[in-house]
Motif scaffolding. Structure first.
Motif, PDB file in Angstrom:
ATOM      1  N   HIS A  61      -6.630  11.296  -2.184  1.00 53.69           N
ATOM      2  CA  HIS A  61      -5.331  11.912  -2.415  1.00 53.69           C
ATOM      3  C   HIS A  61      -4.867  11.658  -3.845  1.00 53.69           C
ATOM      4  CE1 HIS A  61      -1.390  13.431  -1.388  1.00 53.69           C
ATOM      5  NE2 HIS A  61      -0.863  12.373  -1.965  1.00 53.69           N
ATOM      6  N   GLU A  62      -4.424  12.740  -4.515  1.00 56.49           N
ATOM      7  CA  GLU A  62      -3.941  12.579  -5.886  1.00 56.49           C
ATOM      8  C   GLU A  62      -2.470  12.919  -5.963  1.00 56.49           C
ATOM      9  OE1 GLU A  62      -6.203  14.556  -8.946  1.00 56.49           O
ATOM     10  OE2 GLU A  62      -8.044  13.791  -8.013  1.00 56.49           O
ATOM     11  N   VAL A  63      -1.758  12.130  -6.748  1.00 54.84           N
ATOM     12  CA  VAL A  63      -0.327  12.396  -6.898  1.00 54.84           C
ATOM     13  C   VAL A  63      -0.136  13.387  -8.030  1.00 54.84           C
ATOM     14  CG1 VAL A  63       1.907  11.379  -7.384  1.00 54.84           C
ATOM     15  CG2 VAL A  63       0.221  10.112  -6.076  1.00 54.84           C
ATOM     16  N   GLN A  96       1.822   9.876  -0.686  1.00 51.71           N
ATOM     17  CA  GLN A  96       1.202   8.630  -1.136  1.00 51.71           C
ATOM     18  C   GLN A  96       2.022   7.424  -0.671  1.00 51.71           C
ATOM     19  OE1 GLN A  96      -1.611   8.143  -2.523  1.00 51.71           O
ATOM     20  NE2 GLN A  96      -1.464   6.018  -3.194  1.00 51.71           N
ATOM     21  N   VAL A  97       3.345   7.555  -0.822  1.00 51.54           N
ATOM     22  CA  VAL A  97       4.221   6.462  -0.377  1.00 51.54           C
ATOM     23  C   VAL A  97       4.043   6.242   1.109  1.00 51.54           C
ATOM     24  CG1 VAL A  97       6.620   5.784  -0.034  1.00 51.54           C
ATOM     25  CG2 VAL A  97       5.906   6.772  -2.199  1.00 51.54           C
ATOM     26  N   ARG A  98       3.971   7.352   1.856  1.00 52.30           N
ATOM     27  CA  ARG A  98       3.822   7.226   3.306  1.00 52.30           C
ATOM     28  C   ARG A  98       2.531   6.544   3.698  1.00 52.30           C
ATOM     29  NH1 ARG A  98       5.507  12.268   6.874  1.00 52.30           N
ATOM     30  NH2 ARG A  98       7.734  11.880   6.846  1.00 52.30           N
ATOM     31  N   GLN A  99       1.439   6.936   3.053  1.00 54.30           N
ATOM     32  CA  GLN A  99       0.163   6.354   3.496  1.00 54.30           C
ATOM     33  C   GLN A  99       0.023   4.909   3.022  1.00 54.30           C
ATOM     34  OE1 GLN A  99      -3.297   8.339   2.189  1.00 54.30           O
ATOM     35  NE2 GLN A  99      -2.946   8.046   0.014  1.00 54.30           N
ATOM     36  N   MET A 100       0.766   4.533   1.992  1.00 60.51           N
ATOM     37  CA  MET A 100       0.684   3.139   1.567  1.00 60.51           C
ATOM     38  C   MET A 100       1.645   2.256   2.351  1.00 60.51           C
ATOM     39  SD  MET A 100       0.185   3.307  -2.522  1.00 60.51           S
ATOM     40  CE  MET A 100      -0.285   1.615  -2.808  1.00 60.51           C
ATOM     41  N   ALA A 101       2.615   2.866   3.017  1.00 60.35           N
ATOM     42  CA  ALA A 101       3.678   2.072   3.641  1.00 60.35           C
ATOM     43  C   ALA A 101       3.123   1.038   4.611  1.00 60.35           C
ATOM     44  CB  ALA A 101       4.661   2.998   4.345  1.00 60.35           C
ATOM     45  N   MET A 102       2.264   1.469   5.527  1.00 60.16           N
ATOM     46  CA  MET A 102       1.809   0.521   6.560  1.00 60.16           C
ATOM     47  C   MET A 102       0.907  -0.579   6.021  1.00 60.16           C
ATOM     48  SD  MET A 102       1.568   2.273  10.258  1.00 60.16           S
ATOM     49  CE  MET A 102       0.483   3.618   9.921  1.00 60.16           C
ATOM     50  N   PRO A 103      -0.166  -0.241   5.255  1.00 57.63           N
ATOM     51  CA  PRO A 103      -0.967  -1.357   4.732  1.00 57.63           C
ATOM     52  C   PRO A 103      -0.161  -2.327   3.879  1.00 57.63           C
ATOM     53  CG  PRO A 103      -1.846   0.782   3.986  1.00 57.63           C
ATOM     54  CD  PRO A 103      -0.768   1.063   4.968  1.00 57.63           C
ATOM     55  N   VAL A 104       0.743  -1.777   3.054  1.00 58.64           N
ATOM     56  CA  VAL A 104       1.546  -2.661   2.209  1.00 58.64           C
ATOM     57  C   VAL A 104       2.456  -3.523   3.073  1.00 58.64           C
ATOM     58  CG1 VAL A 104       3.423  -2.682   0.536  1.00 58.64           C
ATOM     59  CG2 VAL A 104       1.430  -1.256   0.140  1.00 58.64           C
ATOM     60  N   ALA A 105       3.015  -2.931   4.130  1.00 61.39           N
ATOM     61  CA  ALA A 105       3.902  -3.704   5.002  1.00 61.39           C
ATOM     62  C   ALA A 105       3.131  -4.841   5.671  1.00 61.39           C
ATOM     63  CB  ALA A 105       4.526  -2.802   6.050  1.00 61.39           C
TER      64      ALA A 105
END
Lengths: 308, 364
Positions: free
Chosen positions: B216-218, B227-236
């Protein structure tokens, strides 16, 4: 001749009631609410895992194909999996393995750590070598190394001791040899301070042999940090075993441990989320309660806090 | 300070050499055969020749020395050449066929002409370091962000917990951090997936993807939101775990300092509580916490292997796992050793920071 060593307050004139060191520790420990809850939860889990299979006598490996993916009922309190095996029985059976791994690995960690820490602290000649070794072990990356060792020795141990016992020995041993360093460091620090105390000098001056000084005079005095490390050791070992199973390098498939059950259940999360929730909850509760017990022990054994 | 730094550095070097030996030796024991995946029509003699060409019939110490040479000399030289467009020695015959900069890391033609031997993966036949460079950004993005988030949450919580010790805030904070580092990351990850990816309908605002899309590219606002959505869970997941640990250290360190004499002196001089806490206590309590944060970086990177596995992030951890499953020894050796290098490096950094911040440490 060495009776009064570990009871610091036994020499005091008796007041209304005699107080011992461990009595004081217990009083302080009981005041720690989290730790007491931890003790209760942990005891319940251990009892359930040990005696549960005698009451809930369903065979965890029996596949009842007519009752697949059943939601929780009286017959199957946690439901069944995609092969119709009873989840409750599997969680109980898995708990036995997981807890056995936790306790055995902790025992290895503690033994190794205490041995190395006491030797390094007591004998100055060994100190440099042993501490360099400890530093080196600390610099080894634990998870990658665990994975690598599992990869390397899995097959040979499996053929030597059979699939289950072989993997059990390997996991326990590997967790033990990669986690003893903290214990060794703490024990060494304590021993360094204790060996300068007068009672050790007294023991030396009457000609006590060195191994007796170590076992009778020094070991009882470093028990408290060892006990705290033991709780951390159990928690660590349980998490590590689950993580290994999760990455597919732990116990063989269909051999239930809590980690394994979570892995097997994760592909059916849409259908039966309970398959992940129950074993995962079991791991989390066990680790949480053990950590709370450790916290309470640390406070209770710390003389600066005790009695406040 | 310089003497202190040099001494630390000198301790690090033998440690690294011993570790490299241990990792190489352990993996060398692995039952493996790089020709095992070749078609059965290839006869034993050819297989032996292939192994010979890979240098596998050399004795152990030669292979170890060759690997060290490749890891410590050839690969760094290569990276320097790539990044500065220079060249060392006679290895630059590929000057003529130089491919555009963007293709350097994938540029097979470049390496085939070069005679500098590099560590090659058995599974993919490409250079291990190139594979790692390809995968590193994914891991670093998620782990880095998670760590920053963790620090930003943990420090205020730890500080407030210590100031208001035994208040309800402290009680809740301590309990949550205990839960945070007791619950294994794979369980929090799976629970989050159950809640946010399967129970919440896909068209809802709160739905989050359970699989991380590394391609995925921003480019615009919408792709940024994704991008924010897909990073939300791993980062959390990673953030909660690390925040729990850091906040415990922060709290303990603050508590230790709060009872010291200099704090009483500061209060006795009539300083405002704000100044006492933020200027006197906080600065001193941060010293051990900073080193804990530094030491935690490599541990978090290695621990992220599990998080990567849950959310299918195509990072270094995933590369290591594929390497292990395929018995790709050079790949596994190199990644494991890189983790060890990171640990030693960050320990060194932590020691140096400690030395700078706390002068007492330098003079022992």
């Amino acid at each position: 001749m060495t009776e009064a060593v570990n009871g610091s307050s036994t020499a005091r004139p008796t007041r209304e009631k005699q107080r011992s060191l461990w009595g004081d520790v217990w009083i302080q420990f009981r005041a720690h609410r989290g730790a007491m809850v931890g003790v209760v939860v942990f005891t319940v889990i251990v009892l359930a895992v040990v005696f549960g299979p005698m009451i809930h006598t369903v065979d965890p490996t029996y596949a009842d194909y007519r009752a697949r993916n059943v939601s929780p009922s009286l017959d199957h309190p946690f439901g069944t999996d995609n092969l119709g095996r009873d989840m409750f029985a599997q969680v109980l059976a898995g708990g036995r393995v997981t807890l056995a791994v936790g306790f055995t690995a902790m025992a290895i960690t503690i033994t190794l750590g205490t041995l190395i820490g006491m030797l390094a602290g007591y004998f100055r000649r060994l100190d440099g070598v042993l501490m360099r070794m400890t530093d080196m072990f600390l610099a080894l990356p634990q998870i990658p190394l665990l994975l690598v060792i599992m990869l390397v020795f899995r097959d040979s141990l499996r053929s030597l001791f059979g699939p289950e016992a072989g993997i059990f020995l390997l996991i326990v041993f590997v967790i033990g040899i990669t986690t003893w360093m903290q214990t060794a460091r703490i024990v060494r620090g304590e021993v360094l301070a204790i060996k300068e105390r007068e009672f050790v000098l007294a023991a030396k001056s009457i000609g006590t042999r060195e191994h007796r000084i170590l076992l009778r005079h020094i070991l009882p005095n470093v028990l408290s940090p060892i006990m705290v490390s033991a709780t951390i050791g159990i928690a660590n070992a349980i998490i590590t075993e689950s993580a290994l199973s999760f990455l597919g390098l732990g116990f063989p498939p269909d051999f239930p441990t809590w980690g394994r059950l979570v892995v097997d259940g994760k592909d059916f999360m849409d259908l039966t989320p309970a398959r992940v929730i129950w074993p995962g909850l079991a791991i989390s509760l066990t680790v949480l309660s053990v950590n709370f017990i450790g916290d309470g022990l640390r406070d209770a054994l710390d003389p600066r806090i005790r009695g406040r | 300070m310089l003497r202190y730094a040099i001494r630390r550095l000198l301790i690090a070097i033998p440690t690294l050499i011993v570790i490299s030996f241990v990792i190489f030796a352990v993996l060398d024991l692995a039952p493996n055969d790089p020709t095992g995946n070749l078609p059965l029509t290839i006869d034993a003699e050819t297989r032996a020749k292939i192994r010979e060409a890979m240098g596998l019939d050399e004795p152990f110490h030669i292979r170890y020395a060759a690997w060290l040479n490749q890891f410590f000399i050839n690969e760094p030289l290569n990276i320097i050449e790539k990044s500065f467009d220079t060249c060392f020695g006679s290895t630059c015959q590929w000057e003529a066929v130089r491919v555009p900069r963007a293709e350097h890391w994938a540029g097979v033609e470049v390496h085939e002409v070069s005679d500098r031997l590099r560590i090659r993966s058995w599974g993919t036949r490409s250079e291990v370091v190139d594979l790692i460079v390809e995968r590193a950004p994914q891991t670093l993005k998620v782990v880095g962000l998670a760590y920053v988030v963790a620090i930003m949450i943990a420090l205020p919580i730890g500080i407030l917990s210590a100031i208001y010790q035994y208040s309800w805030f402290d009680q809740i904070g301590t309990f949550v951090s205990m839960v945070g580092f007791s619950v294994p990351t794979f369980f929090t990850g799976l629970v989050l997936i159950v809640v946010f990816s399967t129970m919440i309908p896909e068209d809802s605002m709160f739905w989050l993807p359970s699989v991380y899309d590394t391609t995925h590219e921003v480019t615009d606002w919408d792709s940024f939101v994704y991008q924010v959505r897909q990073m939300a869970m791993p980062v959390a997941v990673l953030g909660l775990f690390n925040a729990a640990q850091i906040s415990r250290y922060m709290r303990a360190s603050m508590l230790e300092n709060l009872n010291l004499d200099y704090v009483r002196t500061a209060r006795a001089k009539g300083m405002k509580e704000r100044v006492v806490i933020l200027v006197h206590v906080l600065r001193n309590s941060l010293i051990p916490v900073v080193t804990v944060i530094a030491i935690g970086i490599p541990a978090t990177l290695a621990g992220a292997i599990i998080t990567e596995q849950i959310f299918r992030i195509n990072g270094i951890g995933a590369l290591l796992i594929t390497g292990i499953q395929g018995a790709d020894i050079p790949l596994v050796q190199t990644i494991t050793f890189i983790f060890a290098v990171l640990i030693v490096f960050f320990n060194l950094i932590a020691d140096l920071i400690y030395g700078i911040l706390d002068p007492r440490i330098r003079y022992d």
